[in-house]
Each structure stands twice: as C-alpha cells, then as structure tokens.
Scaffold this motif. Sequence first.
Motif, PDB file in Angstrom:
ATOM      1  N   ARG A 150       0.823  -1.210   0.000  1.00 50.44           N
ATOM      2  CA  ARG A 150       0.000   0.000   0.000  1.00 50.44           C
ATOM      3  C   ARG A 150       0.854   1.257   0.000  1.00 50.44           C
ATOM      4  N   THR A 157       6.915  -0.065   5.316  1.00 52.46           N
ATOM      5  CA  THR A 157       5.965  -1.143   5.626  1.00 52.46           C
ATOM      6  C   THR A 157       6.448  -1.956   6.827  1.00 52.46           C
ATOM      7  N   ASP A 188      -5.374  -4.644   5.354  1.00 53.14           N
ATOM      8  CA  ASP A 188      -5.870  -3.369   4.824  1.00 53.14           C
ATOM      9  C   ASP A 188      -4.805  -2.279   4.899  1.00 53.14           C
ATOM     10  N   ASN A 192      -2.200  -3.411  -1.046  1.00 54.19           N
ATOM     11  CA  ASN A 192      -3.190  -2.867  -1.966  1.00 54.19           C
ATOM     12  C   ASN A 192      -4.292  -3.896  -2.153  1.00 54.19           C
TER      13      ASN A 192
END
Length: 196
Positions: A150, A157, A188, A192
């Motif tokens: 994401r 991350t 979430d 992605n």
Amino acid sequence: MNTRVQTSPPRVQRRREQRREAILRLAAQALAEHGPDGMRMEDLAEAADAARGTLYSHFPTKEALIDAVVRPLFARSLEAAAPLHALPPREAVRGLIALYWTLWSLSPDALRASYRLRKERLGTLAEIHGVFLGQVMAILGRAQAAGILRVGDPVLTGRIVATLAIPLLELVGARPDGERLFTAMLEDVLLNPVST
C-alpha cells in the motif's frame, strides 16, 4: 575404581525445571508489563517464591533472563518465516501476518516483551533479531517489486508492522473474532486491494 557418575534425582531435576519455567513465565509477564527497566530480579525471586540465589543460579544476569524469555520466540519466528519465501508475494505477506497471530497464540507475554525491547536493549538477541528482520525485508522487497504494498516502500511497511502489530494484538487478541480482525486490519494497512 568406582566411575559411577552422580546425578540429581529425577524429582530434584523436575522441581528445578519447574522453578525455572515459573521464573520464565513471571519474567515474561514483567517484561510485557514494565519493559526491561521495570523488571526487577528481586521482585521476580519473590513472586516465584525462590531465593535470590536460586534465581541467579538459573539466570546469572537480567540480560540472561531476558534472552531466555525472548530467544525462543525469535527462533520460532525464523523457522516459520523461512518457508514464506517460496510463496507468491501477497501470500508471503499474509503469512507474516499469520505468523504474528501464531506467536501471540503461543506466547503473548513473550511477544509483548519482545516489543518492549528497543534495539539498544537487544544485547545477545541482536543477531537472531537481525536475521529475522532480513527475512521480513526480503519478503516485503518482493511485495514491493510486485506492486502490492500500500505504501510502496518495504522499509516503511516494515516499520508499520513493527509499530502496529503488537498493540493491535493487545487490542483484539482476546476477542473470539480476534484472528479475523487482526488479519483484516493489517492486510488493509499493508496491502493494496486485489484487483478484480
């Protein structure tokens, strides 16, 4: 010539091992609640109903005790993370999330204790922790190359996981639907959505 080796009777050995395990459980709880600076050896001896000498015969230093609490957790992490490298990137990241849940299920206090240790307090655990972080970064690097992270950055991350996973487990870990909530929330945040 008598070469018989003297050994402690099995009952004595069992008691010694039971005392050691009790001390480890209490130390994990104290580390999880108070961190390494708040854990006092004298308090542990009292809580374990053991003489200070007995405590120190098992664990000569606070660092040795911290190592005994956290090292098995890191060893399990290494063992469980190794096969994740063979999975597709998204499944490997999901495997990392599942690994946190598994560790929480097996030993929540040891996992919370590891979270309370800062890099400067890892001591003898620094090497094994570094190997595990290397595995995590390899998995997240593959996820970045696949375009599924994401935030798009494996280092960020990794920091998100390190910052969020344990507090999130503390929040939802005791709920009947805790595993589902934990997994969904971290997925979430980290991944992605799957394109349809």
